[in-house]
Scaffold this motif. Structure first.
Motif, PDB file in Angstrom:
ATOM      1  N   ILE A   1      -4.397-113.612 -73.077  1.00 22.67           N
ATOM      2  CA  ILE A   1      -3.521-112.503 -72.586  1.00 22.67           C
ATOM      3  C   ILE A   1      -2.591-112.956 -74.823  1.00 22.67           C
ATOM      4  CG2 ILE A   1      -1.427-111.009 -72.151  1.00 22.67           C
ATOM      5  CD1 ILE A   1      -2.217-111.916 -69.503  1.00 22.67           C
ATOM      6  N   PHE A   2      -1.653-113.568 -74.896  1.00 23.32           N
ATOM      7  CA  PHE A   2      -1.880-114.086 -76.267  1.00 23.32           C
ATOM      8  C   PHE A   2      -2.546-113.963 -76.949  1.00 23.32           C
ATOM      9  CE2 PHE A   2       1.405-114.306 -72.283  1.00 23.32           C
ATOM     10  CZ  PHE A   2       2.708-113.689 -72.721  1.00 23.32           C
ATOM     11  N   ILE A   3      -3.459-115.094 -76.822  1.00 23.24           N
ATOM     12  CA  ILE A   3      -3.757-115.866 -78.218  1.00 23.24           C
ATOM     13  C   ILE A   3      -5.585-114.935 -78.509  1.00 23.24           C
ATOM     14  CG2 ILE A   3      -5.289-117.312 -79.312  1.00 23.24           C
ATOM     15  CD1 ILE A   3      -3.609-119.546 -77.378  1.00 23.24           C
ATOM     16  N   VAL A   4      -6.368-114.573 -77.434  1.00 16.66           N
ATOM     17  CA  VAL A   4      -7.590-113.692 -78.013  1.00 16.66           C
ATOM     18  C   VAL A   4      -6.979-112.267 -77.470  1.00 16.66           C
ATOM     19  CG1 VAL A   4      -9.799-112.749 -76.100  1.00 16.66           C
ATOM     20  CG2 VAL A   4      -8.748-115.081 -75.851  1.00 16.66           C
ATOM     21  N   GLY A   5      -5.539-111.863 -77.213  1.00 20.06           N
ATOM     22  CA  GLY A   5      -5.357-110.164 -76.827  1.00 20.06           C
ATOM     23  C   GLY A   5      -5.841-109.577 -76.045  1.00 20.06           C
ATOM     24  N   ARG A   6      -4.851-108.904 -75.911  1.00 17.95           N
ATOM     25  CA  ARG A   6      -5.279-107.386 -74.548  1.00 17.95           C
ATOM     26  C   ARG A   6      -5.917-105.971 -76.077  1.00 17.95           C
ATOM     27  NH1 ARG A   6      -0.205-104.677 -73.463  1.00 17.95           N
ATOM     28  NH2 ARG A   6       0.859-105.390 -74.483  1.00 17.95           N
ATOM     29  N   ILE A   7      -6.754-105.883 -75.087  1.00 18.01           N
ATOM     30  CA  ILE A   7      -7.175-104.195 -75.369  1.00 18.01           C
ATOM     31  C   ILE A   7      -6.576-103.602 -76.088  1.00 18.01           C
ATOM     32  CG2 ILE A   7      -8.412-102.576 -74.766  1.00 18.01           C
ATOM     33  CD1 ILE A   7     -10.355-104.783 -73.680  1.00 18.01           C
TER      34      ILE A   7
ATOM     35  N   VAL B   1      -4.023-100.837 -72.644  1.00 20.00           N
ATOM     36  CA  VAL B   1      -4.652-102.153 -71.706  1.00 20.00           C
ATOM     37  C   VAL B   1      -2.786-102.713 -71.332  1.00 20.00           C
ATOM     38  CG1 VAL B   1      -5.385-104.073 -70.589  1.00 20.00           C
ATOM     39  CG2 VAL B   1      -7.036-102.766 -71.574  1.00 20.00           C
ATOM     40  N   ASP B   2      -2.527-103.062 -70.476  1.00 21.34           N
ATOM     41  CA  ASP B   2      -1.446-103.011 -69.754  1.00 21.34           C
ATOM     42  C   ASP B   2      -0.924-104.473 -68.898  1.00 21.34           C
ATOM     43  OD1 ASP B   2       0.661-100.422 -70.952  1.00 21.34           O
ATOM     44  OD2 ASP B   2       0.099 -99.656 -68.841  1.00 21.34           O
ATOM     45  N   ARG B   3      -2.419-104.497 -68.703  1.00 20.95           N
ATOM     46  CA  ARG B   3      -2.032-105.995 -67.778  1.00 20.95           C
ATOM     47  C   ARG B   3      -3.672-105.740 -67.729  1.00 20.95           C
ATOM     48  NH1 ARG B   3       2.125-107.461 -64.300  1.00 20.95           N
ATOM     49  NH2 ARG B   3       3.701-106.298 -64.667  1.00 20.95           N
ATOM     50  N   PRO B   4      -3.993-107.429 -68.503  1.00 24.46           N
ATOM     51  CA  PRO B   4      -5.645-107.136 -68.390  1.00 24.46           C
ATOM     52  C   PRO B   4      -5.874-108.187 -67.256  1.00 24.46           C
ATOM     53  CG  PRO B   4      -4.516-108.490 -69.957  1.00 24.46           C
ATOM     54  CD  PRO B   4      -3.703-107.822 -69.590  1.00 24.46           C
ATOM     55  N   ALA B   5      -6.547-108.407 -66.288  1.00 27.72           N
ATOM     56  CA  ALA B   5      -6.912-108.953 -65.070  1.00 27.72           C
ATOM     57  C   ALA B   5      -8.040-109.672 -64.842  1.00 27.72           C
ATOM     58  CB  ALA B   5      -6.908-107.744 -63.634  1.00 27.72           C
ATOM     59  N   LEU B   6      -7.424-110.621 -63.677  1.00 29.52           N
ATOM     60  CA  LEU B   6      -8.368-111.804 -63.215  1.00 29.52           C
ATOM     61  C   LEU B   6      -9.202-110.616 -62.347  1.00 29.52           C
ATOM     62  CD1 LEU B   6      -9.048-114.771 -63.744  1.00 29.52           C
ATOM     63  CD2 LEU B   6      -7.496-115.346 -62.394  1.00 29.52           C
TER      64      LEU B   6
ATOM     65  N   ASN C   1       2.973-105.631 -59.622  1.00 29.17           N
ATOM     66  CA  ASN C   1       2.063-104.529 -59.965  1.00 29.17           C
ATOM     67  C   ASN C   1       2.312-103.014 -60.227  1.00 29.17           C
ATOM     68  OD1 ASN C   1      -0.926-106.285 -60.348  1.00 29.17           O
ATOM     69  ND2 ASN C   1       0.392-107.099 -58.798  1.00 29.17           N
ATOM     70  N   LYS C   2       2.065-102.095 -60.669  1.00 33.66           N
ATOM     71  CA  LYS C   2       2.674-100.392 -61.048  1.00 33.66           C
ATOM     72  C   LYS C   2       1.452-100.442 -60.096  1.00 33.66           C
ATOM     73  CE  LYS C   2       6.876-100.658 -63.994  1.00 33.66           C
ATOM     74  NZ  LYS C   2       6.877-100.092 -65.218  1.00 33.66           N
ATOM     75  N   PRO C   3       1.867 -99.253 -59.825  1.00 32.91           N
ATOM     76  CA  PRO C   3       0.180 -98.057 -59.874  1.00 32.91           C
ATOM     77  C   PRO C   3      -0.177 -98.449 -60.662  1.00 32.91           C
ATOM     78  CG  PRO C   3       2.010 -96.989 -58.344  1.00 32.91           C
ATOM     79  CD  PRO C   3       2.988 -98.076 -59.235  1.00 32.91           C
ATOM     80  N   SER C   4       0.205 -97.652 -62.325  1.00 36.15           N
ATOM     81  CA  SER C   4      -0.325 -97.604 -63.059  1.00 36.15           C
ATOM     82  C   SER C   4      -1.342 -98.840 -63.611  1.00 36.15           C
ATOM     83  CB  SER C   4      -0.159 -96.681 -64.079  1.00 36.15           C
ATOM     84  OG  SER C   4       1.062 -98.264 -65.014  1.00 36.15           O
ATOM     85  N   HIS C   5      -0.485 -99.500 -63.310  1.00 36.09           N
ATOM     86  CA  HIS C   5      -1.503-101.122 -63.530  1.00 36.09           C
ATOM     87  C   HIS C   5      -2.878-100.864 -62.680  1.00 36.09           C
ATOM     88  CE1 HIS C   5       2.210-102.363 -64.372  1.00 36.09           C
ATOM     89  NE2 HIS C   5       2.024-102.165 -65.709  1.00 36.09           N
ATOM     90  N   LEU C   6      -2.646-100.564 -61.360  1.00 32.55           N
ATOM     91  CA  LEU C   6      -3.938-100.426 -60.331  1.00 32.55           C
ATOM     92  C   LEU C   6      -4.766 -99.691 -60.548  1.00 32.55           C
ATOM     93  CD1 LEU C   6      -2.099-100.595 -56.431  1.00 32.55           C
ATOM     94  CD2 LEU C   6      -3.653-102.755 -58.215  1.00 32.55           C
ATOM     95  N   TYR C   7      -4.274 -98.430 -61.442  1.00 27.44           N
ATOM     96  CA  TYR C   7      -5.031 -97.520 -62.471  1.00 27.44           C
ATOM     97  C   TYR C   7      -6.291 -97.922 -62.789  1.00 27.44           C
ATOM     98  CZ  TYR C   7      -6.936 -93.534 -64.147  1.00 27.44           C
ATOM     99  OH  TYR C   7      -7.669 -92.677 -64.672  1.00 27.44           O
ATOM    100  N   GLN C   8      -5.520 -98.995 -63.667  1.00 29.41           N
ATOM    101  CA  GLN C   8      -6.355 -99.193 -64.886  1.00 29.41           C
ATOM    102  C   GLN C   8      -7.000-100.283 -64.025  1.00 29.41           C
ATOM    103  OE1 GLN C   8      -3.662-100.750 -68.107  1.00 29.41           O
ATOM    104  NE2 GLN C   8      -3.289 -98.659 -68.599  1.00 29.41           N
TER     105      GLN C   8
ATOM    106  N   ASN D   1      -9.518 -91.986 -74.394  1.00 27.88           N
ATOM    107  CA  ASN D   1      -8.812 -91.375 -73.474  1.00 27.88           C
ATOM    108  C   ASN D   1      -7.726 -91.788 -73.075  1.00 27.88           C
ATOM    109  OD1 ASN D   1     -11.098 -90.468 -71.531  1.00 27.88           O
ATOM    110  ND2 ASN D   1     -11.337 -91.971 -72.036  1.00 27.88           N
ATOM    111  N   ALA D   2      -6.589 -92.249 -74.178  1.00 31.61           N
ATOM    112  CA  ALA D   2      -5.488 -92.369 -74.372  1.00 31.61           C
ATOM    113  C   ALA D   2      -4.318 -91.628 -73.670  1.00 31.61           C
ATOM    114  CB  ALA D   2      -5.003 -93.111 -75.660  1.00 31.61           C
ATOM    115  N   ASP D   3      -4.623 -90.396 -73.860  1.00 36.65           N
ATOM    116  CA  ASP D   3      -3.867 -89.442 -73.692  1.00 36.65           C
ATOM    117  C   ASP D   3      -4.194 -89.551 -72.114  1.00 36.65           C
ATOM    118  OD1 ASP D   3      -2.783 -88.327 -75.967  1.00 36.65           O
ATOM    119  OD2 ASP D   3      -4.240 -86.540 -76.198  1.00 36.65           O
ATOM    120  N   ALA D   4      -4.574 -89.454 -71.540  1.00 31.52           N
ATOM    121  CA  ALA D   4      -5.051 -89.003 -70.175  1.00 31.52           C
ATOM    122  C   ALA D   4      -3.985 -90.658 -68.968  1.00 31.52           C
ATOM    123  CB  ALA D   4      -6.195 -89.430 -69.974  1.00 31.52           C
ATOM    124  N   LEU D   5      -4.331 -91.986 -69.894  1.00 28.42           N
ATOM    125  CA  LEU D   5      -3.937 -92.631 -69.186  1.00 28.42           C
ATOM    126  C   LEU D   5      -2.563 -93.024 -69.504  1.00 28.42           C
ATOM    127  CD1 LEU D   5      -6.238 -95.539 -71.017  1.00 28.42           C
ATOM    128  CD2 LEU D   5      -6.200 -95.427 -68.337  1.00 28.42           C
ATOM    129  N   LYS D   6      -1.926 -92.613 -70.325  1.00 31.60           N
ATOM    130  CA  LYS D   6      -0.743 -92.359 -70.457  1.00 31.60           C
ATOM    131  C   LYS D   6       0.019 -91.512 -69.405  1.00 31.60           C
ATOM    132  CE  LYS D   6       0.299 -93.372 -75.462  1.00 31.60           C
ATOM    133  NZ  LYS D   6      -0.031 -93.005 -77.071  1.00 31.60           N
TER     134      LYS D   6
END
Lengths: 343, 343
Positions: A109-115, A118-123, A148-155, A332-337
């Protein structure tokens, strides 16, 4: 040539089994090249030949019990941090480790970095399906995120759907939400809200809730869980499978010569069962939502699991999983927001 | 004589298997008497003799799929509501049903009533321990509460500890918290805070966290979980055990005459394994924290599970589980209130 940065020091059987696994993978996948990060004296003597393989000497090792974020920050010359940095710097296409899970996640998350977006990368991990059209399904989040928030589960639904589609070749992957009942009003507030976000989406093919009792039965290609109960569910599955195999063994032993003879006759059947259940051997867990393929295996991984993970990485790179996910999220940035309007 | 109010209409095989189970229990437990609540035409023809057994005719039935609270409120002449009311009115000592889980919980909480000082009654079940000093352990909450505060988890520790002590005869029950890691800083905020409350308590013997992978291994006599992940973990264990038995069967079938012969020789061993894993047959789940013993079995329970549950109720009544729990909570009211200072 696809270049993979390997943490040669992470894992219970490192560096021996890691090097062995890489040498198996080198023979098996001619398009792969490997950069091994590890302690010179420990790793060099293990390497038979340096064809498509480089050793990059490092001086530190992140141990299994260390506090992840602190270890990542302090041990800047550790095999894990250096391997992750090679990906960040564009020197390698993917990052592999069998080490400290928390430190792998932090490095991802901190070195390779998030896309971006994406709020929360997941395993995520592929588990076997006994029933249904496909051999396995994607299960996530397995514990990258305790809250986890609902939007995280959605992502997670989006990330898992792309993985199942690109890497496992499943068309229109069937996504389900792990919940404590099939009806849409089941669960706590987080899962109720996540269900509603998923129900209305055009971003993936959502088929409703699934209970933990049925997840091995093949009714879903992607099972989305919050990181806390996803982790508990995965461990319960592993623990139960192990316990049953142990109990079967001792039941056989306890039943004398008759049981021994029966077991001998059943050996091929039992072996194939054990193989099917040993999903840790079939590949590693993937960190989804970061800018390059990151794969971790169990700390207890042997050479064959390491080698299989390399095949998984090859598919992820060839299918451009990260690129496809990034483009989709950008478009899909707008829809995700909009999905984030929540408490 | 201990009097048990039975919902004769709840469950997939009701009323046949319920009545059969009660008749087995009548022979086995001479100190028990039974009040069967059910539809006259459906139940009366099934009863062989009315020794220590009364039929109380009711006109309504709560179905498996019904919305629990609504069903309980509207169907006032249902077998379930009437049986629960008999306990509330002091006409019976305990309440049993194999019906709609949500409706049983609602009836237990709103009709039988909470013990004063208990915020959230919880659903608990005994699961087998493979290893450790005792045969089984108490697992709770299994889904009575989807949302849980740290103080709820703390109270589950008290309730579970009393159950393990009184009903299962375990001295100084070892209580652990289901969490996604062994260290005390693991988990989400709720589990971190719950761990701290438990760590400082003198009310039960807390030994730290346990992961789902190890809960069958006998390191705890009481495993406390939040209702959401407790439910998922229980279902994952059940699902995995069932899947493995199915896979073992088909592996045997697929291995021809050799496998068949092996299976035949192994039959006693496999049977004892199946018995050990079939913990649903060994008794029912208990609603802890209410004013009388309330037991539910799986909807698919057969006569033997129903009969075994009656033995469980007998022990709960004889050991005065509810009385002991009530006294303890009353005497420790101040300490319990202090545990609630939290968000």
């Amino acid at each position: 040539m696809i270049k993979i940065a390997i943490d040669a020091m992470g894992g219970d059987f490192a560096p021996e089994e890691i090097v062995k696994g890489i040498e198996i993978a080198r023979d098996r996948y001619p398009e792969l090249a490997f950069e091994l990060y590890g302690t010179e004296e420990a790793v060099r003597p293990l390497i038979q030949n340096f064809d498509r393989l480089t050793l990059v000497p490092t001086t530190e090792v992140i141990e299994m019990g260390e506090e992840p974020v602190k270890a990542m920050k302090n041990k800047t010359d550790s095999s894990m941090v250096r391997a992750a940095q090679a990906v960040k710097n564009g020197e390698a296409d993917a990052f592999f480790s069998a080490g400290n899970t928390g430190a792998i996640l932090s490095s991802a998350i901190f070195i390779v970095g998030r896309i971006k977006g994406v709020d929360r990368p997941a395993l995520a991990s592929a588990l076997p399906s006994f029933g249904g059209p496909n051999d396995s399904f994607v299960f996530m989040d397995l514990g990258a995120n305790a809250e986890n928030k609902p939007s995280h589960l959605y992502q997670y639904g989006i990330l898992g759907s792309f993985y199942a589609g690109s890497v496992m070749g499943i068309k229109q992957p069937r996504v389900r939400l792990l919940n404590n009942g099939g009806e849409e009003d089941k669960g706590d507030d987080t899962h109720k809200a996540a269900h509603q976000l998923m129900k209305q989406t055009a971003s993936f093919n959502f088929l409703g809730n699934v209970e933990a009792r049925e997840i091995l039965e093949g009714t879903a290609d992607v099972v989305v869980a919050d990181g806390f109960s996803g982790n508990a569910t995965l461990k319960a599955i592993e623990g139960t499978a192990m316990t049953m195999l142990d109990q079967l063994k001792s039941a056989i032993k306890g039943s004398g010569i008759r049981g021994m003879l029966g077991a001998l006759l059943l050996k091929p059947a039992l072996k194939s069962l054990k193989h099917e259940l040993d999903f840790n051997d079939q590949g590693g867990a993937v960190v989804l939502g970061v800018k390059a393929p990151v794969i971790k295996t169990h700390g207890s991984a042997k050479a064959s699991a390491v080698a299989n993970s390399m095949g998984q990485i090859q598919t992820m790179v060839k299918e451009d999983l990260v690129g496809k996910t990034t483009t989709f999220i950008k478009e899909n940035a707008d829809a995700l927001k909009a999905k984030k309007i929540e408490k």
